[in-house]
Design an enzyme around this catalytic site. Structure first.
Site, PDB file in Angstrom:
ATOM      1  N   HIS A 139       0.795  -1.224   0.000  1.00 40.93           N
ATOM      2  CA  HIS A 139       0.000   0.000   0.000  1.00 40.93           C
ATOM      3  C   HIS A 139       0.830   1.278   0.000  1.00 40.93           C
ATOM      4  O   HIS A 139       0.274   2.370   0.037  1.00 40.93           O
ATOM      5  CB  HIS A 139      -0.974   0.027   1.192  1.00 40.93           C
ATOM      6  CG  HIS A 139      -0.284   0.176   2.527  1.00 40.93           C
ATOM      7  ND1 HIS A 139       0.176  -0.889   3.251  1.00 40.93           N
ATOM      8  CD2 HIS A 139       0.023   1.269   3.256  1.00 40.93           C
ATOM      9  CE1 HIS A 139       0.736  -0.467   4.371  1.00 40.93           C
ATOM     10  NE2 HIS A 139       0.664   0.856   4.398  1.00 40.93           N
TER      11      HIS A 139
HETATM   12  C1  UD1 Z   1      -2.338   5.203   5.735  1.00 40.12           C
HETATM   13  C2  UD1 Z   1      -1.116   5.798   6.419  1.00 40.12           C
HETATM   14  C3  UD1 Z   1       0.021   4.779   6.371  1.00 40.12           C
HETATM   15  C4  UD1 Z   1      -0.405   3.437   6.932  1.00 40.12           C
HETATM   16  C5  UD1 Z   1      -1.679   2.969   6.249  1.00 40.12           C
HETATM   17  C6  UD1 Z   1      -2.175   1.721   6.925  1.00 40.12           C
HETATM   18  C7  UD1 Z   1      -0.758   8.224   6.237  1.00 40.12           C
HETATM   19  C8  UD1 Z   1      -0.017   9.306   5.541  1.00 40.12           C
HETATM   20  N1  UD1 Z   1      -0.640   6.984   5.721  1.00 40.12           N
HETATM   21  O1  UD1 Z   1      -2.011   5.016   4.370  1.00 40.12           O
HETATM   22  O2  UD1 Z   1       1.105   5.262   7.148  1.00 40.12           O
HETATM   23  O3  UD1 Z   1       0.630   2.514   6.712  1.00 40.12           O
HETATM   24  O4  UD1 Z   1      -2.691   3.993   6.360  1.00 40.12           O
HETATM   25  O5  UD1 Z   1      -3.065   1.006   6.126  1.00 40.12           O
HETATM   26  O6  UD1 Z   1      -1.427   8.486   7.204  1.00 40.12           O
HETATM   27  N2  UD1 Z   1      -9.282   4.450   1.118  1.00 40.12           N
HETATM   28  C9  UD1 Z   1     -10.509   3.838   0.976  1.00 40.12           C
HETATM   29  N3  UD1 Z   1     -11.129   3.380   2.106  1.00 40.12           N
HETATM   30  C10 UD1 Z   1     -10.605   3.529   3.342  1.00 40.12           C
HETATM   31  C11 UD1 Z   1      -9.373   4.177   3.484  1.00 40.12           C
HETATM   32  C12 UD1 Z   1      -8.716   4.623   2.356  1.00 40.12           C
HETATM   33  O7  UD1 Z   1     -11.011   3.687  -0.129  1.00 40.12           O
HETATM   34  O8  UD1 Z   1     -11.234   3.077   4.326  1.00 40.12           O
HETATM   35  C13 UD1 Z   1      -8.586   4.903  -0.117  1.00 40.12           C
HETATM   36  C14 UD1 Z   1      -8.880   6.349  -0.469  1.00 40.12           C
HETATM   37  O9  UD1 Z   1      -8.974   6.458  -1.846  1.00 40.12           O
HETATM   38  C15 UD1 Z   1      -7.653   7.087   0.027  1.00 40.12           C
HETATM   39  C16 UD1 Z   1      -6.550   6.050  -0.145  1.00 40.12           C
HETATM   40  O10 UD1 Z   1      -7.170   4.799   0.099  1.00 40.12           O
HETATM   41  O11 UD1 Z   1      -7.403   8.256  -0.675  1.00 40.12           O
HETATM   42  C17 UD1 Z   1      -5.388   6.248   0.812  1.00 40.12           C
HETATM   43  O12 UD1 Z   1      -5.847   6.303   2.166  1.00 40.12           O
HETATM   44  P1  UD1 Z   1      -5.015   7.112   3.281  1.00 40.12           P
HETATM   45  O13 UD1 Z   1      -5.612   6.880   4.615  1.00 40.12           O
HETATM   46  O14 UD1 Z   1      -4.832   8.529   2.843  1.00 40.12           O
HETATM   47  O15 UD1 Z   1      -3.581   6.473   3.214  1.00 40.12           O
HETATM   48  P2  UD1 Z   1      -3.148   4.937   3.290  1.00 40.12           P
HETATM   49  O16 UD1 Z   1      -2.476   4.615   2.007  1.00 40.12           O
HETATM   50  O17 UD1 Z   1      -4.290   4.108   3.739  1.00 40.12           O
HETATM   51  N1  UDP Z   2      -4.127  -6.476   8.447  1.00 43.28           N
HETATM   52  C1  UDP Z   2      -5.430  -6.950   8.511  1.00 43.28           C
HETATM   53  N2  UDP Z   2      -6.054  -7.286   7.334  1.00 43.28           N
HETATM   54  C2  UDP Z   2      -5.438  -7.186   6.111  1.00 43.28           C
HETATM   55  C3  UDP Z   2      -4.113  -6.691   6.074  1.00 43.28           C
HETATM   56  C4  UDP Z   2      -3.484  -6.345   7.262  1.00 43.28           C
HETATM   57  O1  UDP Z   2      -6.004  -7.065   9.593  1.00 43.28           O
HETATM   58  O2  UDP Z   2      -6.052  -7.505   5.092  1.00 43.28           O
HETATM   59  C5  UDP Z   2      -3.449  -6.105   9.704  1.00 43.28           C
HETATM   60  C6  UDP Z   2      -2.135  -6.809   9.947  1.00 43.28           C
HETATM   61  O3  UDP Z   2      -2.320  -8.014  10.665  1.00 43.28           O
HETATM   62  C7  UDP Z   2      -1.325  -5.783  10.741  1.00 43.28           C
HETATM   63  C8  UDP Z   2      -1.877  -4.454  10.263  1.00 43.28           C
HETATM   64  O4  UDP Z   2      -3.100  -4.738   9.595  1.00 43.28           O
HETATM   65  O5  UDP Z   2      -1.601  -5.910  12.131  1.00 43.28           O
HETATM   66  C9  UDP Z   2      -0.926  -3.750   9.346  1.00 43.28           C
HETATM   67  O6  UDP Z   2      -1.550  -2.607   8.838  1.00 43.28           O
HETATM   68  P1  UDP Z   2      -1.180  -1.912   7.465  1.00 43.28           P
HETATM   69  O7  UDP Z   2      -0.358  -2.834   6.646  1.00 43.28           O
HETATM   70  O8  UDP Z   2      -2.446  -1.388   6.888  1.00 43.28           O
HETATM   71  O9  UDP Z   2      -0.334  -0.639   7.938  1.00 43.28           O
HETATM   72  P2  UDP Z   2       1.157  -0.378   8.426  1.00 43.28           P
HETATM   73  O10 UDP Z   2       1.481  -1.336   9.501  1.00 43.28           O
HETATM   74  O11 UDP Z   2       2.050  -0.462   7.229  1.00 43.28           O
HETATM   75  O12 UDP Z   2       1.128   1.041   8.897  1.00 43.28           O
END
Ligand code: UD1
Ligand code: UDP
Length: 349
Positions: free
Chosen positions: A203
């Site tokens: 991601h």
């Molecule tokens: C965010 C965090 C990242 C973390 C990740 C965990 C920041 C800058 N990034 O990244 O550090 O590792 O979460 O998963 O805070 N979207 C949906 N549904 C949702 C959420 C997001 O469709 O419920 C889509 C939207 O189009 C959005 C994009 O995902 O614009 C990115 O979401 P965002 O929360 O901005 O960043 P992540 O890539 O999820």
């Molecule tokens: N995770 C989950 N379902 C998924 C993918 C990840 O529950 O389909 C959990 C995973 O076990 C871990 C956490 O989400 O505990 C990691 O989150 P993510 O990769 O979104 O973010 P990051 O740790 O990189 O910030």
């Protein structure tokens, strides 16, 4: 004490679960959800798997640009803090919800406790690097998950605020793995019994926002000998062109609940990821982890030989994945009974 625990993204709910349960004994905790993640699978499902109560305050901010998202959260958080006057604010990790919580509290002179302090990638093109650096420098209590994080806090002149607590995701895993292995039917549902498979998640902006890199990674995953199970983050889903033909060994699935996901990790042959939390879980579950990044914050996992960094631009991703072998032993990088240690410190504040 009156405590605000500020969360908003999936990994923060997973870090919150054991702490919130333990705080309830002696404190009045408000769970404040910014709404950064809002899909059922990214938020509510994780709350329900982990038995976290519904948020006390939900700001429902949703997605947006870095400034829009962070700024909107700050407006909502400032009001909530002004209304409720918490004695302390707890923030987790390095997302925009972390930064918004920390800055809002700092401006109201409310002490901040940062869980997962002292992490650095030294790559300032990551929004997370900016979030965690800023948060560490305005926090009063820094809970470091690893000795390497303590060293970084020491180098940055923050050691007087730092406590080596271990990583709270160890507790979430230890408290839930047996339950997940009993409750989850994902392996049977996906016909994965007696089959080797690799588990993939991606991601990070540099891997998924550039269609060329993403399609190069897919091509490389297609060269693996085993099936590849890929629970797909909504950010990545947006980038997948429906017309693009995916390699036959690749199965894309929705983001999974915590139970199903850790069971998929538990039975995987190898884990391939750019996630921070999943690098740690791979180590805890003693799975070989290949991290598709050029650097990691979790340096000890690489130094110990359990995590291999592979550049997403590498021509040989598949060869490197297939050739990666782990040592037979492990040190204990992330600690044990981390929540108890955190609560001991919090109770003395
Ligand atoms: C965010 C965090 C990242 C973390 C990740 C965990 C920041 C800058 N990034 O990244 O550090 O590792 O979460 O998963 O805070 N979207 C949906 N549904 C949702 C959420 C997001 O469709 O419920 C889509 C939207 O189009 C959005 C994009 O995902 O614009 C990115 O979401 P965002 O929360 O901005 O960043 P992540 O890539 O999820
Ligand atoms: N995770 C989950 N379902 C998924 C993918 C990840 O529950 O389909 C959990 C995973 O076990 C871990 C956490 O989400 O505990 C990691 O989150 P993510 O990769 O979104 O973010 P990051 O740790 O990189 O910030």
């Amino acid at each position: 004490m009156k405590i605000f625990s500020i969360v908003g993204a999936r990994p923060q709910f997973i870090k919150l679960a054991p702490l919130s349960a333990a705080l309830a004994k002696n404190h009045k905790e408000y769970i404040v959800h910014t709404g950064q993640h809002y899909d059922f699978a990214m938020s509510e499902k994780i709350f329900s798997d982990l038995g976290i109560r519904k948020p006390d305050i939900h700001l429902e901010i949703g997605s947006g640009s870095q400034a829009f998202q962070t700024g909107s959260m700050m407006v909502g958080l400032e009001k909530a803090m002004f209304d409720q006057k918490p004695d302390i604010v707890i923030v987790f990790g390095d997302t925009n919800s972390t930064l918004a919580g920390a800055v809002s509290a700092a401006k109201l002179n409310i002490p901040i406790l940062h869980i997962e302090a002292g992490l650095r990638s030294y790559n300032k093109s990551m929004p997370e690097e900016i979030n965690r650096m800023a948060t560490d420098h305005i926090s009063k209590y820094l809970f470091a998950p690893t000795p390497a994080a303590m060293n970084i806090l020491n180098r940055e002149g923050l050691v007087q605020y730092a406590y080596l607590t271990g990583d709270i995701m160890v507790d979430t895993m230890n408290m839930n793995l047996d339950i997940a292995l009993k409750k989850s039917f994902i392996i049977a549902e996906m016909n994965l019994e007696n089959q080797e498979y690799n588990l993939v998640t991606l991601h990070r902006n540099y891997n998924v926002d550039n269609p060329e890199i993403l399609s190069h990674i897919f091509d490389q995953l297609g060269k693996l000998n085993e099936k590849v199970i890929f629970p797909i983050h909504p950010r990545t889903k947006k980038m997948i062109d429906n017309a693009q033909s995916l390699p036959g060994n690749l199965t894309l699935i929705e983001p999974q609940g915590y139970f199903d996901f850790i069971v998929l990790e538990y039975y995987a042959k190898k884990i391939i990821t750019d996630s921070g939390g999943i690098q740690k879980e791979a180590y805890i579950l003693k799975k070989p982890c290949i991290t598709l990044r050029t650097e990691t914050e979790w340096v000890e996992t690489v130094e110990e030989g359990w995590n291999l960094l592979v550049s997403p631009a590498s021509k040989d991703i598949a060869i490197k994945i297939m050739g990666f072998e782990t040592p037979l032993t492990q040190k204990n990088i992330f600690g044990q009974n981390v929540t108890n240690r955190m609560i001991e410190i919090i109770n003395q504040i």
